[in-house]
Design an enzyme around this catalytic site. Sequence first.
Site, PDB file in Angstrom:
ATOM      1  N   GLU A  63       0.731  -1.222   0.095  1.00 47.03           N
ATOM      2  CA  GLU A  63      -0.005  -0.112  -0.040  1.00 47.03           C
ATOM      3  C   GLU A  63       0.733   1.284  -0.075  1.00 47.03           C
ATOM      4  O   GLU A  63       1.954   1.216   0.607  1.00 47.03           O
ATOM      5  CB  GLU A  63      -0.713   0.022   1.377  1.00 47.03           C
ATOM      6  CG  GLU A  63      -1.654   1.342   1.508  1.00 47.03           C
ATOM      7  CD  GLU A  63      -2.205   1.339   2.772  1.00 47.03           C
ATOM      8  OE1 GLU A  63      -2.987   2.166   3.078  1.00 47.03           O
ATOM      9  OE2 GLU A  63      -1.926   0.289   3.732  1.00 47.03           O
ATOM     10  N   PHE A  64       0.491   2.200  -0.863  1.00 51.10           N
ATOM     11  CA  PHE A  64       1.043   3.506  -0.671  1.00 51.10           C
ATOM     12  C   PHE A  64       0.409   4.591   0.330  1.00 51.10           C
ATOM     13  O   PHE A  64      -0.850   4.574   0.204  1.00 51.10           O
ATOM     14  CB  PHE A  64       1.234   4.221  -2.172  1.00 51.10           C
ATOM     15  CG  PHE A  64       1.707   5.565  -2.245  1.00 51.10           C
ATOM     16  CD1 PHE A  64       3.161   5.729  -2.264  1.00 51.10           C
ATOM     17  CD2 PHE A  64       0.923   6.585  -2.034  1.00 51.10           C
ATOM     18  CE1 PHE A  64       3.677   6.857  -2.325  1.00 51.10           C
ATOM     19  CE2 PHE A  64       1.801   7.895  -1.952  1.00 51.10           C
ATOM     20  CZ  PHE A  64       2.911   7.993  -2.163  1.00 51.10           C
ATOM     21  N   ILE A  65       1.202   5.095   1.339  1.00 49.93           N
ATOM     22  CA  ILE A  65       0.554   5.728   2.379  1.00 49.93           C
ATOM     23  C   ILE A  65       1.053   7.202   1.796  1.00 49.93           C
ATOM     24  O   ILE A  65       2.462   7.538   1.769  1.00 49.93           O
ATOM     25  CB  ILE A  65       1.015   5.466   3.694  1.00 49.93           C
ATOM     26  CG1 ILE A  65       0.440   4.240   3.878  1.00 49.93           C
ATOM     27  CG2 ILE A  65       0.458   6.303   4.717  1.00 49.93           C
ATOM     28  CD1 ILE A  65       0.654   3.442   5.235  1.00 49.93           C
ATOM     29  N   ASP A 116      12.983  -2.135  14.895  1.00 49.01           N
ATOM     30  CA  ASP A 116      13.913  -1.189  14.265  1.00 49.01           C
ATOM     31  C   ASP A 116      13.166   0.120  14.332  1.00 49.01           C
ATOM     32  O   ASP A 116      13.414   0.823  13.251  1.00 49.01           O
ATOM     33  CB  ASP A 116      14.453  -1.806  13.040  1.00 49.01           C
ATOM     34  CG  ASP A 116      15.690  -0.898  12.585  1.00 49.01           C
ATOM     35  OD1 ASP A 116      16.290  -0.409  13.475  1.00 49.01           O
ATOM     36  OD2 ASP A 116      15.943  -0.807  11.256  1.00 49.01           O
TER      37      ASP A 116
END
Length: 325
Positions: A125-127, A229
């Site tokens: 998904e592109f956020i 991380d």
Amino acid sequence: MAVVASLSVCFSARPNLHLCRFSQPKIVAMAAMSEDPIREWILTEGKASKITKITSVGGGCINLATHYQTDAASFFVKTNRSIGPEMFEGEALGLEAMYDTSTIRVPKPHKVGALPTGGSYIIMEFIEFGSRGSQAELGRKLAEMHKAGKSSKGFGFEVENTIGSTPQINTWSSDWIEFYGEKRLGYQLKLARDRYGDSAIYEKGHTLIQNMASLFENVVIEPCLLHGDLWSGNIAYDKDSEPVILDPACYYGHNEAEFGMSWCAGFGESFYNAYFKVMPKEEGFETRRDLYLLYHYLNHYNLFGSGYRSSALSIIDGYLRMLKA
């Protein structure tokens, strides 16, 4: 106890190994579908009928990052021309595990595969990122993820993955102290000995491992899903200013281990106050805190060289004095 690196050193010395962003986008030529499994997935399972724009939004470290805009949705794609799908499979499993907690926002992974010319890719998904949001909200949602993400298998993860570019061993264990000593500190200490011939830090580090159990007296440790991380380069906010966490090195571990990169994250009082309202602070938290920094200082030593050795050794020496070991 520890020598803590400044944030300016952190930002300049530690690139985001998964995605280095650049200010100027670059339009990428579209390949034929038969030669491009990324394009093929987007136009079939991705439910798009047309790709309208492909823009390079990062690269130059380990992976190349690309934004695909379509008539259905936008997708974020990372590719690596020299590493097989295993690295991205580990990332996808971590993203999926965090996504499934329905707590903090993470990009939903869609597809991992091999490139026909060698290498691999991950589609997610592109956020769209927005302005910086509330640290308190970040702390609260991170704690909710830790509370929701539990494992019946113990400490570890489904697959081995990477912390930066260092392998992270995730073989399941029922004993956290054993897991952290062997799979985290012990592995990094061996790397330092093998890479630099550093027998001094190896031997002192193993003395600490053999004596650190007393730091966990009266502590109930349940395996929690960790990002693994969590530093400033892996934290963002969406267009609604809701926190987003990226590029994980997930495993199930002691929730306090999540703060091991806090020296490079800028967490403030509001973050910790909100976190501990959901996940109460355990007795001895401050005493154990540097133990979890140590894993990441050792990893930085192994990744970036001797500039991080003194911080790691300072932590080890401090604990050996405290424990009279």
